[in-house]
Design a protein around this motif. Structure first.
Motif, mmCIF file in Angstrom:
data_model
loop_
_atom_site.group_PDB
_atom_site.id
_atom_site.type_symbol
_atom_site.label_atom_id
_atom_site.label_comp_id
_atom_site.label_asym_id
_atom_site.label_seq_id
_atom_site.Cartn_x
_atom_site.Cartn_y
_atom_site.Cartn_z
ATOM 1 N N THR A 208 -27.212 -17.702 -13.880
ATOM 2 C CA THR A 208 -28.144 -16.581 -13.769
ATOM 3 C C THR A 208 -27.400 -15.255 -13.720
ATOM 4 O O THR A 208 -26.174 -15.203 -13.611
ATOM 5 C CB THR A 208 -28.997 -16.720 -12.491
ATOM 6 O OG1 THR A 208 -28.134 -16.688 -11.345
ATOM 7 C CG2 THR A 208 -29.765 -18.032 -12.497
ATOM 8 N N ARG A 237 -33.722 -12.199 -21.288
ATOM 9 C CA ARG A 237 -34.284 -13.436 -21.807
ATOM 10 C C ARG A 237 -33.576 -14.632 -21.186
ATOM 11 O O ARG A 237 -32.522 -14.507 -20.553
ATOM 12 C CB ARG A 237 -34.136 -13.515 -23.334
ATOM 13 C CG ARG A 237 -34.797 -12.390 -24.094
ATOM 14 C CD ARG A 237 -36.304 -12.357 -23.913
ATOM 15 N NE ARG A 237 -36.948 -13.480 -24.558
ATOM 16 C CZ ARG A 237 -37.331 -13.490 -25.833
ATOM 17 N NH1 ARG A 237 -37.103 -12.455 -26.604
ATOM 18 N NH2 ARG A 237 -37.965 -14.540 -26.345
ATOM 19 N N THR A 238 -34.155 -15.789 -21.383
ATOM 20 C CA THR A 238 -33.541 -17.047 -20.969
ATOM 21 C C THR A 238 -33.303 -17.893 -22.206
ATOM 22 O O THR A 238 -34.211 -18.095 -23.009
ATOM 23 C CB THR A 238 -34.444 -17.814 -19.990
ATOM 24 O OG1 THR A 238 -34.597 -17.051 -18.798
ATOM 25 C CG2 THR A 238 -33.838 -19.169 -19.641
ATOM 26 N N GLN A 240 -32.222 -21.619 -23.524
ATOM 27 C CA GLN A 240 -32.104 -23.015 -23.125
ATOM 28 C C GLN A 240 -31.164 -23.737 -24.085
ATOM 29 O O GLN A 240 -31.343 -23.684 -25.299
ATOM 30 C CB GLN A 240 -33.471 -23.695 -23.131
ATOM 31 C CG GLN A 240 -33.433 -25.158 -22.707
ATOM 32 C CD GLN A 240 -34.820 -25.758 -22.617
ATOM 33 O OE1 GLN A 240 -35.810 -25.062 -22.509
ATOM 34 N NE2 GLN A 240 -34.879 -27.076 -22.673
ATOM 35 N N ARG A 261 -36.512 -18.966 -24.657
ATOM 36 C CA ARG A 261 -37.756 -18.997 -23.896
ATOM 37 C C ARG A 261 -38.359 -17.604 -23.763
ATOM 38 O O ARG A 261 -37.635 -16.621 -23.707
ATOM 39 C CB ARG A 261 -37.509 -19.545 -22.490
ATOM 40 C CG ARG A 261 -37.116 -21.007 -22.419
ATOM 41 C CD ARG A 261 -36.996 -21.432 -20.979
ATOM 42 N NE ARG A 261 -36.727 -22.844 -20.821
ATOM 43 C CZ ARG A 261 -36.662 -23.455 -19.638
ATOM 44 N NH1 ARG A 261 -36.819 -22.754 -18.528
ATOM 45 N NH2 ARG A 261 -36.428 -24.747 -19.558
ATOM 46 N N LYS A 263 -39.789 -14.897 -21.501
ATOM 47 C CA LYS A 263 -39.562 -14.619 -20.080
ATOM 48 C C LYS A 263 -40.860 -14.721 -19.284
ATOM 49 O O LYS A 263 -40.895 -15.273 -18.188
ATOM 50 C CB LYS A 263 -38.973 -13.209 -19.933
ATOM 51 C CG LYS A 263 -38.653 -12.831 -18.483
ATOM 52 C CD LYS A 263 -37.205 -13.072 -18.194
ATOM 53 C CE LYS A 263 -36.855 -12.621 -16.781
ATOM 54 N NZ LYS A 263 -36.191 -11.346 -16.726
ATOM 55 N N GLU A 266 -41.800 -18.271 -18.623
ATOM 56 C CA GLU A 266 -40.890 -18.903 -17.669
ATOM 57 C C GLU A 266 -41.230 -18.497 -16.241
ATOM 58 O O GLU A 266 -41.284 -19.324 -15.332
ATOM 59 C CB GLU A 266 -39.451 -18.535 -17.991
ATOM 60 C CG GLU A 266 -38.463 -19.229 -17.063
ATOM 61 C CD GLU A 266 -37.031 -18.904 -17.430
ATOM 62 O OE1 GLU A 266 -36.158 -19.694 -17.062
ATOM 63 O OE2 GLU A 266 -36.802 -17.873 -18.065
ATOM 64 N N TYR A 271 -42.966 -23.505 -18.578
ATOM 65 C CA TYR A 271 -42.024 -24.508 -19.080
ATOM 66 C C TYR A 271 -41.853 -25.667 -18.095
ATOM 67 O O TYR A 271 -41.683 -26.820 -18.514
ATOM 68 C CB TYR A 271 -40.684 -23.854 -19.382
ATOM 69 C CG TYR A 271 -40.756 -22.836 -20.496
ATOM 70 C CD1 TYR A 271 -40.862 -23.236 -21.820
ATOM 71 C CD2 TYR A 271 -40.742 -21.472 -20.223
ATOM 72 C CE1 TYR A 271 -40.936 -22.311 -22.845
ATOM 73 C CE2 TYR A 271 -40.823 -20.536 -21.243
ATOM 74 C CZ TYR A 271 -40.919 -20.953 -22.548
ATOM 75 O OH TYR A 271 -41.003 -20.032 -23.561
ATOM 76 N N ASP A 272 -41.895 -25.371 -16.804
ATOM 77 C CA ASP A 272 -41.795 -26.454 -15.810
ATOM 78 C C ASP A 272 -43.009 -27.374 -15.906
ATOM 79 O O ASP A 272 -42.881 -28.603 -15.860
ATOM 80 C CB ASP A 272 -41.694 -25.871 -14.399
ATOM 81 C CG ASP A 272 -40.382 -25.140 -14.173
ATOM 82 O OD1 ASP A 272 -39.405 -25.457 -14.872
ATOM 83 O OD2 ASP A 272 -40.339 -24.240 -13.305
ATOM 84 N N THR A 287 -47.209 -22.812 -27.747
ATOM 85 C CA THR A 287 -46.507 -21.540 -27.671
ATOM 86 C C THR A 287 -47.023 -20.592 -28.755
ATOM 87 O O THR A 287 -47.844 -20.964 -29.593
ATOM 88 C CB THR A 287 -45.001 -21.737 -27.856
ATOM 89 O OG1 THR A 287 -44.749 -22.252 -29.168
ATOM 90 C CG2 THR A 287 -44.453 -22.711 -26.810
#
Length: 410
Positions: A208, A237-238, A240, A261, A263, A266, A271-272, A287
């Motif tokens: 992170t 952004r993230t 993966q 992903r 943001k 997330e 996503y979880d 999506t």
């Protein structure tokens, strides 16, 4: 205060982008120019260059595209990750949309566009945007078109330097089982500063608070051959990165899969919930790309294609449509053969339709172009706790809009 490294990186990026754009031999290039606080819309016919820029060979040869760079209006700074979108109307009024993100040098190539059609083109980053402009492209390779996005002074630097995250999972390619206690090393390709981590019991890892830039992710485990992957992390952004390791790379080559992903999704736990739902077979998760590829004019039209979901329209031209869940639990006063109609609808976490809303349509609240993600729970057995409860007997539809996209008021 800017560092020498930042100045040097920006200068290098500009030189590389300039070289790439020069190689495009942009013919008849058009630029969206500023007009006060808005950007002037122009009606243009763009002519392609001669065989310099090409779209993928597998694309329909009758289609064409646009290519160029995206800059800001104030300083001409290249905008990596800016989204360029083109839309047009096909036969029977069906709306089609194609989008692409500019690369890390601000260069975009938008393919799959019909020539000699009235296209509406715009760009955004992330909430700053151009006014839609109507263009027509001559047949051939992509036409050259640079785009200027109006970004407030100082905002671009802040947006391009917001920290992000790199997350991922490591699994055994042969069995699909998570690889626990794998050593994961994150290297900054410019500074050679390493961070180290270990995968947990689910094979997951996370880094992170990372500055935007290029990183190398290396995974090593005593049982498997090591594997590494270069990753470009955009601002805010993230990314993966999933690794599939193999004991013998000759027998079964390892695989790395990367995905970007959204943001907003997330942060809202989309996503979880998708990962859990896919594991236990609970819920349908869509999506922005899924929705754009479908080309549906209204949200209800798209939802009606999902197994277990049914639309009923009372207006002409398939207007005024409501949703029924065929896998829900109808009340005693409902006709079971028509399915359960009292589904809750959530928009950005707020319930906007309760128990079916007495026939109120989702289309009154949001359009497909505004949606970042949709979660569809077709009955009480699929509902997660945050959208369940006593009123969840018919399931729920959870819609998340994208950042900076205006939402209909009703």
């Amino acid at each position: 205060m800017r560092t020498q490294r930042e100045d040097r990186s920006e200068a290098q990026a500009r030189r590389r982008a300039a070289c790439r754009v020069a190689s495009f031999a942009l013919a008849g290039a058009a630029i969206l120019t500023s007009a006060g606080s808005r950007l002037a819309a122009q009606s243009l016919t763009l002519t392609p260059p001669h065989g310099i820029v090409t779209c993928p060979a597998e694309m329909d040869p009758s289609l064409t595209g646009l290519a160029g760079v995206v800059r800001d209006t104030l300083q001409g700074i290249l905008i990596p990750g800016a989204t360029v979108t083109a839309s047009w109307t096909e036969g029977e009024g069906r709306q089609r949309t194609v989008s692409v993100d500019a690369d890390n040098e601000g260069v975009y190539v938008l393919c799959g566009l019909p020539p000699q059609e009235d296209l509406t083109v715009s760009a955004r980053f992330p909430s700053f945007r151009t006014e839609p402009t109507r263009v027509s492209i001559a047949p051939g390779p992509p036409a050259g078109w640079d785009i200027l996005v109006g970004v407030e002074e100082g905002a671009l630097a802040r947006l391009l330097t917001v920290p992000g995250r790199i997350v991922g999972r490591v699994v055994d390619r042969r069995s699909g089982r998570p690889v626990e206690a794998a050593n994961v090393v994150l290297s900054d390709t410019l500074l050679a500063e390493d961070q180290q981590g270990m995968t947990d019991g689910s094979g997951r890892f996370m880094f992170t608070d990372l500055d935007p830039g290029m990183y190398r992710v290396t995974v090593d485990h005593l049982t498997f051959d090591p594997l590494d992957q270069l990753v470009r992390l955009p601002s805010d952004r993230t990314v993966q990165v999933d690794f599939e390791l193999s004991v013998d790379p000759i027998e079964l080559a390892p695989i790395v899969v990367t995905a970007l992903r959204e943001k907003r999704l997330e942060l809202q736990g989309f996503y979880d919930r998708r990962e859990l739902g896919e594991a236990i077979g609970a819920g349908i998760f869509l999506t922005r790309d899924d929705i754009q590829d479908a080309g549906a004019i209204r949200v209800t039209h798209y939802l009606g294609r999902i197994p277990g979901v049914r639309t009923e329209c009372t207006g002409g031209a398939n207007n005024n449509c409501i949703i029924r869940m065929t896998r829900g639990v109808p009340s005693l006063s409902s006709r079971a053969e028509y399915g359960c109609m009292n589904a809750n609808v959530y928009l950005d976490g707020v319930r906007v339709i309760r128990d079916g809303g007495a026939g109120e349509s989702i289309d009154n609240f949001v359009s497909p172009s505004e949606i970042a993600g949709i979660e569809v729970y077709r009955g009480p057995s699929e509902l997660p706790a945050e959208f369940g409860g006593a009123v969840g007997r018919c399931g729920a539809i959870v819609i998340w809009t994208g950042p900076g996209i205006r939402r209909n008021s009703g």
